[in-house]
Scaffold this active site. Structure first.
Site, PDB file in Angstrom:
ATOM      1  N   GLU B  60       0.833  -1.213   0.000  1.00 53.78           N
ATOM      2  CA  GLU B  60       0.000   0.000   0.000  1.00 53.78           C
ATOM      3  C   GLU B  60       0.863   1.257   0.000  1.00 53.78           C
ATOM      4  O   GLU B  60       0.549   2.226  -0.674  1.00 53.78           O
ATOM      5  CB  GLU B  60      -0.952  -0.007   1.204  1.00 53.78           C
ATOM      6  N   HIS B 130     -12.097  -5.589   7.665  1.00 53.72           N
ATOM      7  CA  HIS B 130     -12.845  -5.437   6.400  1.00 53.72           C
ATOM      8  C   HIS B 130     -14.090  -4.599   6.675  1.00 53.72           C
ATOM      9  O   HIS B 130     -15.100  -4.747   6.001  1.00 53.72           O
ATOM     10  CB  HIS B 130     -13.225  -6.802   5.809  1.00 53.72           C
TER      11      HIS B 130
END
Lengths: 387, 325
Positions: B60, B130
């Site tokens: 990321e 999530h």
């Protein structure tokens, strides 16, 4: 497909034994088999001019910081050849991402003495509008992406910039400078791996100067320096004597050629030594010996290059004296002028946060101006200059 | 007009942006040939080539660092972070680099072309990693814009505006609505304004304010309250940063009451900023304290997801409490 083996067998961490590319000996003569560059006298002397300018600038600005005239400074003492030698091998359209110890590259591109001073004094003529600490230079015109303090962040950015140059079909690449300490950051891993997998024409140039502030390289990594890692990423890699301007230049010429013909990154590890303190906030006597410093002072890259110029018949003591005197005079004059220039107007506090200041920012500025008008003595640098 | 779900609207926006401007480039983990784990980038690689829509290594900080460099070069990268929960490795690149790029260089360089897309929010049994709604971490960072759409029409219009805005934009996509929210979306190219809230329903008694997936919850609670004769005004903030203070304050001056709701934990959530600002700017108009119906100050839970969530009954209860204050 990799070869198969049928008994356990490690490849040891020191198996690579990467050699160091050298052209010039310290006395300015060439190693046997080394190739001298085909340079004009003017070009060779321009590089020397830049090296000496940076050395004098660094010396003078450390003094200015000691006198409390600027808040901070960071010299490139002992590493001037790594930045000047590499940038001289590039084209003006190639982008530079620097860490903070590469003022030589900026000087080579044409950053003038007033621009250096305006940035260090954070005055209204600073291209960065007085917002960052001294030595955080940047210039769109010279393709030198503005420096920021967080280490290693420019490494994946350089990979992205070079990818954009490739998409645009330009005859241009990007060089990214960083120290061996910054190479321990996650962004080093991210940037090199991104550049390799995405075929981005990026030259990563690591200045391995032995120390990250007080941390010696031996506590920074256990492998064969930084170069050994490039090979793991599938990147063409070379180790070079960073105090040898001719070697750094030749390595970078080859790197640019490889980057643009192969659309691939290159890693150069330039071995050098940080002769000065890390910055004006650091005192190296707490973590290394005078003997060690003296040993490296004898390998001075500027001296080595000067010896070569002298052998070529292009340099002598008289020219040397005149050059130092000229730079000292110009730098001192520019320093005094930059010091007198006012800070940017207060509106620059809210400009450039966004392309256009938000209503909230405009409101905050309005309140600040009203406050300054009420207490002008508390804000002497801006109080007299409100619209 | 076509019927689209929220994902299709995002895919359509990316397609529209990439067709209109060859500087627009989409990338991230699994974004290329596969089309993204949610299929938001379906068919983009086959239409625009591997150079403009591609997979990156799984990093990321690398994705956003690379995107920063590409944007400073003049391209318009649309970088995808697979889940908002995984944006934190890139926090340094976003907060220290993206947000400050223009300011620190005196506008010599900028990354205004950058858009970061990421799915956010709970309600899908996603547990800790999530389900998060990280908008408030970024709302504390000058230099960023933060946008959250609530339905397919908004998703396309706001994403196109985000890609074309000359500032870096974080675009949070409510993944609970990816397939659940379906609506009419214009086929043509259009933009919705950033920094501007939308009054979704006019009312007199209380202002309800949220963004993204939480807008559905407000609508449901308002319908419950309507049966009790309460007339709610509902505002979709749409942009978290910069946010539309005037629209919100004007509404509160009319209704005298404000309820803010978000999925993220209550402490230091963006509701706190809204609450403080409204208290400063509409103090004499408030007839009850501003109330916040938010997630609890715990990591997003799995088995107690329903209990954690600031759902319609919790909002309904808070509306009643505010009205009877």
């Amino acid at each position: 497909m990799s070869k198969s083996i049928h008994k356990p067998g490690f490849i040891l961490g020191d198996a690579l034994d990467i050699p160091t590319f050298k052209v010039l000996k310290q006395d300015g003569t060439l190693y046997k088999g080394a190739v001298e560059p085909d340079w004009s006298e003017d070009f060779a002397l321009k590089l020397y001019d830049d090296l000496v300018f940076i050395r004098v600038l660094d010396e003078r600005m450390i003094g200015a910081q000691r006198q409390g005239r600027i808040p901070f400074y960071l010299a490139s003492l002992g590493e001037e050849a790594a930045s000047v030698g590499s940038v001289a091998a590039l084209k003006p359209q190639d982008m530079i991402f620097a860490q903070y110890r590469e003022q030589g590259a900026l000087r080579y591109r044409g950053f003038d003495v007033d621009q250096f001073m305006n940035q260090c004094f954070s005055n209204e003529k600073d291209l960065g509008k007085g917002r960052q600490m001294p030595i955080h230079y940047g210039s769109k015109a010279l393709n030198y992406n503005t420096i920021s303090s967080p280490l290693g962040t420019q490494i994946p950015q350089a990979a992205g910039y070079a990818y954009g140059q490739k998409l645009d079909g330009l005859d241009a690449c990007t060089i990214c400078y960083f120290g061996e300490g910054a190479a321990s950051e996650g962004d080093f891993h991210a940037g090199l791996n991104m550049a390799a997998t995405l075929h981005s024409p990026t030259i990563f140039l690591c200045r391995n100067n032995g120390y990250a502030i007080s941390t010696p390289a031996a506590e920074q990594f256990y492998g064969d320096g930084v170069a050994s890692r490039g090979i793991g990423y599938g990147i063409a890699t070379m180790r070079v004597d960073g105090n040898d301007l001719l070697a750094v230049h030749a390595a970078t010429v080859a790197a640019r050629e490889h980057a643009l013909t192969e659309n691939a990154p290159v890693l150069i590890e330039a071995m050098s030594y940080r002769l000065g303190a890390h910055s004006t906030s650091d005192d190296p006597t707490g973590y290394r010996s005078k003997d060690e410093e003296a040993k490296w002072a004898k390998k001075d890259p500027i001296l080595r290059y000067k010896h070569w110029l002298t052998h070529k018949g292009w340099w002598d003591d008289e020219k040397e004296k005149a050059l130092y005197a000229r730079h000292r005079e110009n730098i001192l004059k520019a320093l005094k002028e930059a010091e007198k220039r006012p800070v940017p107007v207060i509106d620059e506090l809210i400009n450039d946060v966004y392309d256009v200041p938000t209503p909230q920012l405009q409101q905050q500025l309005k309140q600040l101006k009203a406050h300054i008008r009420k207490y002008p003595d508390k804000y002497p640098k801006t109080a007299g200059r409100l619209d | 007009m076509s019927q689209m779900n929220l994902l299709q609207a995002i895919n359509n926006a990316l397609d529209t942006a990439m067709a209109a401007d060859k500087k627009v480039v989409s990338f991230g983990e699994d974004v290329g040939h596969f089309g993204g784990v949610f299929r938001a980038t379906s068919h983009l690689q086959e239409r625009y080539g591997r150079d403009r829509c591609f997979n990156t290594p799984l990093t990321e900080q690398g994705i956003i660092g690379f995107a920063n460099g590409l944007a400073s070069q003049g391209h318009k990268p649309v970088a995808e972070i697979q889940f908002g929960d995984y944006i934190f490795p890139a926090f340094d690149q976003i907060v220290n680099e993206t947000a400050k790029f223009r300011y620190r260089s005196g506008n010599e360089f900028n990354v205004g072309g950058l858009t970061i897309r990421t799915p956010y929010g709970g309600g899908i049994r996603g547990g800790h990693y999530h389900s998060q709604s990280p908008e408030a971490y970024f709302a504390h960072t000058p230099g960023l814009k933060i946008v959250v759409p609530r339905n397919p029409h908004q998703a396309k219009g706001l994403l196109l505006a985000s890609i074309r805005d000359d500032n870096p934009v974080l675009f949070f996509e409510p993944k609970r609505l990816y397939r659940a929210s379906v609506g009419e979306v214009p086929d043509e190219d259009y933009e919705l304004p950033l920094g501007s809230a939308e009054i979704v329903r006019e009312g007199q008694d209380i202002t309800l304010l949220a963004w993204g997936a939480q807008m559905e919850v407000l609508n449901e609670a308002a319908q419950m309250a309507e049966k009790d004769g309460v007339d709610c005004e509902i505002i979709d903030l749409r942009s978290i940063l910069p946010w539309d203070v005037d629209t919100v304050v004007e509404s509160v001056k009319k209704t005298g009451r404000l309820l803010v709701s978000h999925e993220a934990p209550v402490t230091n959530g963006f509701g706190a900023e809204i609450s403080a600002t409204v208290q400063e700017q509409a103090f004499l108009y408030l007839e009850a304290p501003v109330t916040r119906v938010c997630g609890m100050d715990v990591p997003y839970p799995l088995s107690h997801e329903v209990e954690y969530h600031p759902d319609a009954t919790k909002v309904f209860e808070a509306i009643k409490a505010t009205l009877h204050y």
